[in-house]
Design a protein around this motif. Structure first.
Motif, PDB file in Angstrom:
ATOM      1  N   PHE A  97     -20.605 -67.873 -26.348  1.00 22.43           N
ATOM      2  CA  PHE A  97     -21.729 -66.999 -26.717  1.00 22.43           C
ATOM      3  C   PHE A  97     -21.294 -65.527 -26.823  1.00 22.43           C
ATOM      4  CE2 PHE A  97     -23.526 -70.654 -24.429  1.00 22.43           C
ATOM      5  CZ  PHE A  97     -24.372 -71.154 -25.409  1.00 22.43           C
ATOM      6  N   SER A  98     -20.228 -65.324 -27.561  1.00 22.10           N
ATOM      7  CA  SER A  98     -19.684 -63.968 -27.698  1.00 22.10           C
ATOM      8  C   SER A  98     -20.581 -63.107 -28.576  1.00 22.10           C
ATOM      9  CB  SER A  98     -18.272 -64.020 -28.286  1.00 22.10           C
ATOM     10  OG  SER A  98     -18.315 -64.562 -29.593  1.00 22.10           O
ATOM     11  N   SER A  99     -20.516 -61.810 -28.366  1.00 22.40           N
ATOM     12  CA  SER A  99     -21.392 -60.870 -29.076  1.00 22.40           C
ATOM     13  C   SER A  99     -21.095 -60.834 -30.574  1.00 22.40           C
ATOM     14  CB  SER A  99     -21.238 -59.465 -28.486  1.00 22.40           C
ATOM     15  OG  SER A  99     -19.891 -59.047 -28.547  1.00 22.40           O
ATOM     16  N   ASP A 100     -19.857 -61.145 -30.987  1.00 22.72           N
ATOM     17  CA  ASP A 100     -19.534 -61.090 -32.411  1.00 22.72           C
ATOM     18  C   ASP A 100     -20.178 -62.227 -33.202  1.00 22.72           C
ATOM     19  OD1 ASP A 100     -17.811 -62.880 -31.051  1.00 22.72           O
ATOM     20  OD2 ASP A 100     -16.422 -62.863 -32.740  1.00 22.72           O
ATOM     21  N   LYS A 101     -20.682 -63.236 -32.507  1.00 28.41           N
ATOM     22  CA  LYS A 101     -21.387 -64.329 -33.180  1.00 28.41           C
ATOM     23  C   LYS A 101     -22.908 -64.202 -33.045  1.00 28.41           C
ATOM     24  CE  LYS A 101     -17.783 -67.852 -33.037  1.00 28.41           C
ATOM     25  NZ  LYS A 101     -17.670 -67.945 -34.519  1.00 28.41           N
ATOM     26  N   ARG A 102     -23.358 -63.127 -32.430  1.00 34.12           N
ATOM     27  CA  ARG A 102     -24.781 -62.963 -32.196  1.00 34.12           C
ATOM     28  C   ARG A 102     -25.475 -62.418 -33.442  1.00 34.12           C
ATOM     29  NH1 ARG A 102     -26.203 -59.390 -27.128  1.00 34.12           N
ATOM     30  NH2 ARG A 102     -24.996 -61.078 -26.163  1.00 34.12           N
ATOM     31  N   LEU A 103     -26.568 -63.078 -33.827  1.00 35.75           N
ATOM     32  CA  LEU A 103     -27.341 -62.652 -34.997  1.00 35.75           C
ATOM     33  C   LEU A 103     -28.463 -61.709 -34.624  1.00 35.75           C
ATOM     34  CD1 LEU A 103     -27.681 -66.068 -36.870  1.00 35.75           C
ATOM     35  CD2 LEU A 103     -26.201 -64.165 -37.496  1.00 35.75           C
ATOM     36  N   GLY A 104     -29.024 -61.913 -33.447  1.00 33.69           N
ATOM     37  CA  GLY A 104     -30.148 -61.095 -33.021  1.00 33.69           C
ATOM     38  C   GLY A 104     -30.731 -61.621 -31.735  1.00 33.69           C
ATOM     39  N   GLN A 105     -31.831 -61.040 -31.334  1.00 34.57           N
ATOM     40  CA  GLN A 105     -32.485 -61.416 -30.087  1.00 34.57           C
ATOM     41  C   GLN A 105     -33.955 -61.665 -30.339  1.00 34.57           C
ATOM     42  OE1 GLN A 105     -31.783 -58.809 -26.828  1.00 34.57           O
ATOM     43  NE2 GLN A 105     -33.146 -59.878 -25.427  1.00 34.57           N
ATOM     44  N   GLY A 106     -34.436 -62.833 -29.886  1.00 37.07           N
ATOM     45  CA  GLY A 106     -35.847 -63.160 -30.020  1.00 37.07           C
ATOM     46  C   GLY A 106     -36.580 -62.878 -28.734  1.00 37.07           C
ATOM     47  N   GLY A 107     -37.811 -63.378 -28.663  1.00 43.72           N
ATOM     48  CA  GLY A 107     -38.651 -63.119 -27.496  1.00 43.72           C
ATOM     49  C   GLY A 107     -38.142 -63.758 -26.226  1.00 43.72           C
ATOM     50  N   PHE A 108     -37.363 -64.851 -26.361  1.00 44.67           N
ATOM     51  CA  PHE A 108     -36.947 -65.568 -25.161  1.00 44.67           C
ATOM     52  C   PHE A 108     -35.442 -65.784 -25.083  1.00 44.67           C
ATOM     53  CE2 PHE A 108     -41.350 -66.781 -25.896  1.00 44.67           C
ATOM     54  CZ  PHE A 108     -41.883 -66.457 -24.668  1.00 44.67           C
ATOM     55  N   GLY A 109     -34.666 -65.088 -25.880  1.00 43.10           N
ATOM     56  CA  GLY A 109     -33.225 -65.253 -25.797  1.00 43.10           C
ATOM     57  C   GLY A 109     -32.525 -64.757 -27.049  1.00 43.10           C
TER      58      GLY A 109
END
Length: 419
Positions: A97-109
């Protein structure tokens, strides 16, 4: 030697043979067999009971023991019907779950993107719920159950899930253009320019078709309850797909509305009867659709923006322009000459019809589709239900040296009666 008076009495006695061993009677042997059979049946029954109890306990544990609010549908009681993925596999695919693969943040994760290592070389999005989020777990399970049953070109397709310990993960098709709000309200003006009127109308129509399917054409009647631009995802060709069914509710075939003590949604998109009284129906989603339609036409967000010298949010601004018979001032300036005036005016008109105060005054989605596709005369809209107005208040401040006048602004939410 034992003397018997007659043959029939033999079965009630015992005798000893020459080796002094007791020989059981025929009746005693049958009693022993009955006892053994009773013990065997008791053991078997107990074993079956233990298996049933164990199965029930494991099933209850899988469901997470999530409390239900009064009036909830029975969707939570149904088993999950999506492929289950191993948590270790997902950890490896997301590089822990590295930050470079993160698309965004929703209400619960957080939401992550995985390329080609999880499902047959397919790009997928992974939504990981934050730990210790009881409501998030419930919403996750709701989304899994509903999405497994819903299939439509204007709904995001869910491909699988993961339930392991405290981990709750949803896997769905990857939308390369992210969400509609990133185009309409992004930091760069150029992102709005990418959406010419033809693309915007296609998005409006696609959202309407997706809602019609949820409300009428699917085998379940689904009320989304959190329809907004950030929950409209766009594929490669900018086709819209409704996503995030975490707070959605399922109605029975003849059910028209429901009431809840827990209002879940986003202010600025919620219908008045839902935000204030907790009453929701298909017409609640229609109100949200009306807000989205006006945002698409104007390129402006309904909440957080107040128009100079007017004090209104987008909804109030649109209504004011409509009453002044100058609705074209609502149109996004970056559209320039890419639109047909009659088509844009019709969309504004439909948007205002969808946001009327009383649910019965709003059209259903079948009527909205007809309005969008033909040029029949439309009814006149009534005053919208929610208007946010910034009211100036003049306060006099005195001092020993001079008198100065200063003004402060207060934001008030007004619920206006339809006229």
């Amino acid at each position: 030697m034992v003397h018997l008076e007659d043959k029939e009495q033999y079965i009630f006695y015992e005798y000893r043979d020459s080796s002094n061993k007791t020989i059981p009677s025929e009746e005693s042997s049958k009693d022993e067999q009955r006892r053994k059979l009773a013990v065997a049946i008791s053991v078997s029954f107990f074993s079956v009971l233990m298996i049933v109890l164990t199965f029930y306990w494991r099933k209850k544990k899988l469901r997470g023991n999530i409390p239900q609010e009064k009036g909830d549908d029975e969707a939570h009681e149904e088993k999950l019907e999506l492929p289950l993925f191993d948590f270790t596999t997902i950890v490896h695919a997301t590089n822990n779950f590295s930050s470079d693969k993160r698309l965004g943040q929703g209400g619960f994760g957080h939401v992550y993107m995985i390329q080609g290592t999880l499902i047959d070389g397919q790009e997928v999005a992974v939504k990981r719920l934050a730990h210790k989020s009881g409501q998030g777990v419930r919403e996750f399970k709701n989304e899994v159950i509903l999405c497994a049953k819903l299939q439509h070109r204007n709904l995001v397709k869910v491909l699988g899930c993961c339930i392991q310990g405290e981990e709750r993960i949803l896997i769905y098709e990857y939308m390369p253009n992210k969400s509609l709000d990133s185009f309409l309200f992004g930091m760069f003006y150029s992102s709005r320019e990418l959406l010419d009127w033809m693309k915007r109308f296609n998005i409006i129509f696609g959202i309407a078709r997706g809602l019609l399917y949820l409300h009428q054409d699917s085998r379940l009647r689904i009320i989304h309850r959190d329809l907004k631009t950030s929950n409209i995802l766009l594929d490669n060709e900018l086709n819209p797909k409704i996503s995030d069914f975490g707070v959605a509710r399922m109605f029975t075939e003849n059910q028209m509305e429901a009431n809840t003590k827990i209002v879940a949604g986003t202010y600025g998109y919620m219908a008045p009867e839902y935000a204030i009284e907790g009453i929701f129906s298909t017409k609640s989603d229609v109100f949200s659709f009306g807000i989205i339609l006006l945002e698409i036409v104007s390129g402006r967000k309904n909440t957080g923006i107040f128009y100079p010298n007017q004090g209104f949010n987008l909804l109030g601004h649109a209504w004011r322009l409509w009453k002044e018979e100058n609705p074209m001032k609502l149109v996004d300036a970056c559209l320039e000459d890419t639109f047909t005036i009659s088509e844009v005016l019709r969309c504004i008109h439909i948007g205002l019809l969808c946001v009327q105060l009383h649910p019965e005054d709003r059209p259903n989605m079948a009527s909205v589709i007809l309005m969008l596709t033909n040029e029949n005369t439309l009814p006149q809209p009534k005053e919208p239900g929610f208007l946010i107005e910034r009211t100036p208040i003049i306060e006099e401040q005195s001092s020993s040296k001079n008198m100065t006048n200063s003004s402060t602004n207060e934001v008030t939410v007004t619920l206006l009666d339809a006229r």
